[in-house]
Scaffold this active site. Structure first.
Site, PDB file in Angstrom:
ATOM      1  N   MET A 262       0.841  -1.197   0.000  1.00  0.00           N
ATOM      2  CA  MET A 262       0.000   0.000   0.000  1.00  0.00           C
ATOM      3  C   MET A 262       0.879   1.252   0.000  1.00  0.00           C
ATOM      4  SD  MET A 262      -3.394  -0.968   2.092  1.00  0.00           S
ATOM      5  CE  MET A 262      -2.761  -0.749   3.752  1.00  0.00           C
ATOM      6  N   GLY A 263       2.161   1.063  -0.340  1.00  0.00           N
ATOM      7  CA  GLY A 263       3.040   2.217  -0.449  1.00  0.00           C
ATOM      8  C   GLY A 263       3.571   2.680   0.896  1.00  0.00           C
ATOM      9  N   GLY A 268      10.844  -2.783   5.670  1.00  0.00           N
ATOM     10  CA  GLY A 268      10.067  -4.028   5.663  1.00  0.00           C
ATOM     11  C   GLY A 268       9.662  -4.387   4.243  1.00  0.00           C
ATOM     12  N   HIS A 269       9.140  -3.380   3.521  1.00  0.00           N
ATOM     13  CA  HIS A 269       8.780  -3.614   2.116  1.00  0.00           C
ATOM     14  C   HIS A 269      10.027  -3.977   1.298  1.00  0.00           C
ATOM     15  CE1 HIS A 269       5.547  -0.666   3.378  1.00  0.00           C
ATOM     16  NE2 HIS A 269       4.815  -1.646   2.891  1.00  0.00           N
ATOM     17  N   GLN A 293     -10.340  -2.570   2.534  1.00  0.00           N
ATOM     18  CA  GLN A 293      -9.823  -3.221   3.737  1.00  0.00           C
ATOM     19  C   GLN A 293      -9.747  -2.256   4.913  1.00  0.00           C
ATOM     20  OE1 GLN A 293      -5.964  -4.228   1.722  1.00  0.00           O
ATOM     21  NE2 GLN A 293      -5.071  -3.770   3.722  1.00  0.00           N
ATOM     22  N   GLN A 380       5.769 -11.506   7.401  1.00  0.00           N
ATOM     23  CA  GLN A 380       5.353 -12.201   8.626  1.00  0.00           C
ATOM     24  C   GLN A 380       4.713 -11.219   9.612  1.00  0.00           C
ATOM     25  OE1 GLN A 380       5.288 -15.363   9.463  1.00  0.00           O
ATOM     26  NE2 GLN A 380       4.696 -14.986  11.595  1.00  0.00           N
ATOM     27  N   LEU A 416       8.638  -2.383  11.827  1.00  0.00           N
ATOM     28  CA  LEU A 416       8.424  -1.278  10.889  1.00  0.00           C
ATOM     29  C   LEU A 416       7.003  -1.344  10.343  1.00  0.00           C
ATOM     30  CD1 LEU A 416      11.747  -1.213   8.858  1.00  0.00           C
ATOM     31  CD2 LEU A 416      11.079   0.148  10.833  1.00  0.00           C
TER      32      LEU A 416
HETATM   33  P1  AMP Z   1       1.453  -2.841   3.495  1.00  0.00           P
HETATM   34  O1  AMP Z   1       2.017  -1.848   2.550  1.00  0.00           O
HETATM   35  O2  AMP Z   1       1.427  -2.390   4.896  1.00  0.00           O
HETATM   36  O3  AMP Z   1       0.166  -3.449   3.020  1.00  0.00           O
HETATM   37  O4  AMP Z   1       2.508  -4.030   3.501  1.00  0.00           O
HETATM   38  C1  AMP Z   1       2.858  -4.662   2.323  1.00  0.00           C
HETATM   39  C2  AMP Z   1       3.611  -5.917   2.639  1.00  0.00           C
HETATM   40  O5  AMP Z   1       4.762  -5.604   3.421  1.00  0.00           O
HETATM   41  C3  AMP Z   1       2.793  -6.907   3.475  1.00  0.00           C
HETATM   42  O6  AMP Z   1       3.030  -8.211   2.995  1.00  0.00           O
HETATM   43  C4  AMP Z   1       3.350  -6.717   4.842  1.00  0.00           C
HETATM   44  O7  AMP Z   1       3.237  -7.877   5.646  1.00  0.00           O
HETATM   45  C5  AMP Z   1       4.804  -6.417   4.567  1.00  0.00           C
HETATM   46  N1  AMP Z   1       5.416  -5.712   5.676  1.00  0.00           N
HETATM   47  C6  AMP Z   1       4.976  -4.580   6.273  1.00  0.00           C
HETATM   48  N2  AMP Z   1       5.763  -4.255   7.311  1.00  0.00           N
HETATM   49  C7  AMP Z   1       6.729  -5.215   7.376  1.00  0.00           C
HETATM   50  C8  AMP Z   1       7.851  -5.443   8.239  1.00  0.00           C
HETATM   51  N3  AMP Z   1       8.137  -4.621   9.254  1.00  0.00           N
HETATM   52  N4  AMP Z   1       8.605  -6.517   8.007  1.00  0.00           N
HETATM   53  C9  AMP Z   1       8.309  -7.355   6.993  1.00  0.00           C
HETATM   54  N5  AMP Z   1       7.288  -7.191   6.151  1.00  0.00           N
HETATM   55  C10 AMP Z   1       6.493  -6.140   6.336  1.00  0.00           C
END
Ligand code: AMP
Length: 491
Positions: A262-263, A268-269, A293, A380, A416
């Site tokens: 989602m940017g 983490g990304h 969502q 995870q 993160l």
């Molecule tokens: P989001 O942009 O928040 O929807 O996250 C996109 C992807 O990044 C999802 O698969 C999340 O689980 C992963 N993600 C977000 N934060 C972390 C993190 N701190 N460590 C590992 N993966 C992450």
């Protein structure tokens, strides 16, 4: 060593050169019995011709691709493959200076093979019969595919109204200069490369895939990175389903990985993007803040967005295609099809965010259908999301592999999250109670620690996912944070 060699296929391109050289050296058998029969026949004819020769003399072939077994029933056998391309217009001088792969199964056969290669004017080296396909693939790139490259380059010159034969002295000089790399990729001049891609796509679209593959390989070898921001040739930004399908069509020969986001990209990304880059030929990142969502509009409206920065980060991470659709593109008017992973989506987060996983599952299924990835990468950090999607993939028999990347944390332990940016310093300090509590690996201890911290706790529970985790969700001011630790890893 050997005094008479009979050449079968002396009128072919290789046979002509070899027979000529053997004649010069007085080694060519003039009828009668020969000590060595050299098969210079097409690959597919080798087995048949060999089968027709009375056992006794040495029998050898000159093929690069054909295993020695094709020479059965002969056991006194070997292969001498000149690493050279021949034309019937020239003679034995074509052998001079070329290398030759000698394949043999005994030291005696190897000695005869090496002797023959030297007698022909070749530089022999030993090649394991089992590795010949690799060797031959390398030779095909250097020789046959060079012809393809010449035609591809020529077709672009033609389209430009320039003479294609102008490429020939250039190609020769590149060889004479010991393949020293020059040009835009060596200079890291991606704007020029980008212009190449644009005109190739417009004028000779059938060459785009090849150009991109060569560009990437050349950049890797040159140590330059084809990722310099949104306009770099390494990254294509697509806004529509049709666009992304179009971009991926020529890339489907290799594996495709999808990283949904989602940017507001953070480390983490990046861990997901790196894992994808390592595992797949093509990396697609989706960039879409998915309204379905989100429970409430204020949360959706305040979600951090910075597309320019995200595109630059994606480019730097080696993403090939970013799919950044509008809400209308993903949810066109009249949209009414939803995927609900009923039980798994209703517990934990599902209790506090009703409909959240219905939105996640639906958007992911749609992304999977648009991108058709071989691999999809998730963090995870969102353990329940992983569990829900894994179940959806299984239940609907989707043809892709879900890969999970461990949670990336700040040095103080906070996982993160794009939402961390909304925390004040004081809130962030208090938020650290969540990872500390989960690190106990014990739901009772964790609950006690969180109660003491004064944070609003939505839940802290063991969830029997794969792997089982201790998961928790808290609210710090108006920011909601989730985290979990896999239980095997907890201290
Ligand atoms: P989001 O942009 O928040 O929807 O996250 C996109 C992807 O990044 C999802 O698969 C999340 O689980 C992963 N993600 C977000 N934060 C972390 C993190 N701190 N460590 C590992 N993966 C992450």
């Amino acid at each position: 060593m050997i005094e008479s060699v009979r050449v079968v296929g002396a009128r072919g391109r290789v046979g002509h050169a070899m027979a000529g050289r053997l004649a010069e050296r007085g080694l060519l058998a003039d009828g009668g019995a020969a000590e060595l029969v050299l098969l210079c026949v097409p690959d597919r004819a080798i087995a048949e011709v060999a089968g027709g020769i009375e056992p006794g003399p040495w029998v050898a072939h000159v093929s690069g691709a054909t295993p020695l077994a094709a020479l059965a029933p002969h056991v006194r056998r070997f292969g001498v493959h000149p690493l050279q391309t021949f034309t019937a217009r020239r003679g034995p001088e074509q052998l001079d200076g070329a290398f030759a792969a000698v394949t043999a199964e005994s030291s005696e056969a190897r000695a005869v093979g090496r002797w023959l290669a030297e007698a022909l004017g070749l530089h022999p080296f030993d090649l394991d019969d089992a590795r010949r396909a690799l060797y031959h693939a390398g030779a095909a790139i250097a020789s046959n595919y060079l012809v393809t490259l010449r035609r591809a380059g020529g077709s672009l010159l033609e389209a430009a109204g320039a003479p294609p034969e102008g490429l020939d002295p250039l190609m020769r000089r590149t060889v004479d200069n010991d393949f020293e790399l020059t040009g835009p990729i060596d200079r890291g001049d991606w704007e020029t490369v980008d212009r190449h891609l644009a005109v190739i796509r417009a004028e000779r679209p059938e060459l785009e895939e090849a150009y991109r593959a060569l560009m990437r390989l050349t950049a890797r070898q040159a140590g330059t990175v084809p990722t310099r921001g949104p306009s770099s040739p390494g990254l294509r930004t697509c806004r529509t389903v049709a666009d992304v399908r179009d971009a991926l069509a020529p890339l489907r020969t290799g594996t495709v990985a999808l990283v949904p986001t989602m940017g507001a990209l953070h480390e983490g990304h990046l861990a997901l993007l790196r894992a994808a880059r390592e595992a797949a030929d093509t990396v697609v990142m989706s960039l879409f803040v998915n309204p379905s969502q989100f429970g409430d509009d204020a949360d959706l409206a305040s979600y951090p967005r910075d597309e320019g920065r995200d595109l630059a980060v994606a480019a730097e991470a080696g993403v090939d295609v970013v799919f950044a659709p509008s809400v209308e593109e993903m949810y066109p008017p009249g949209f009414q099809t939803w995927v609900d992973v009923t039980a798994l989506g209703a517990v934990l987060e599902g209790v506090h965010r009703p409909g959240h996983f219905r939105g996640v599952a639906t958007v992911c299924l749609k992304l999977f259908s648009i991108v058709r990835p071989d691999l999809a990468f998730f963090g995870q950090k969102d353990a329940q999301q992983v569990e829900v999607l894994r179940r959806m993939i299984r239940d609907l028999a989707l043809e892709l592999e879900l890969r999970v990347v461990p949670t990336v944390r700040d040095p103080d332990g906070l996982a993160l999250s794009s939402r961390n940016a909304a925390l004040s310093r004081e809130q962030r300090e208090r938020a650290l109670a969540l990872p500390r509590a989960l690190a106990t690996g014990d739901p009772e201890l964790a609950r006690a620690a969180l109660d003491e911290s004064g944070l609003d706790v939505d839940y802290v529970e063991v969830a029997l996912f794969d792997p089982p985790v201790l998961a928790g969700a808290v609210r710090v001011g108006s920011t909601r944070l989730i985290d979990n630790v896999p239980l095997e890893e907890a201290p």
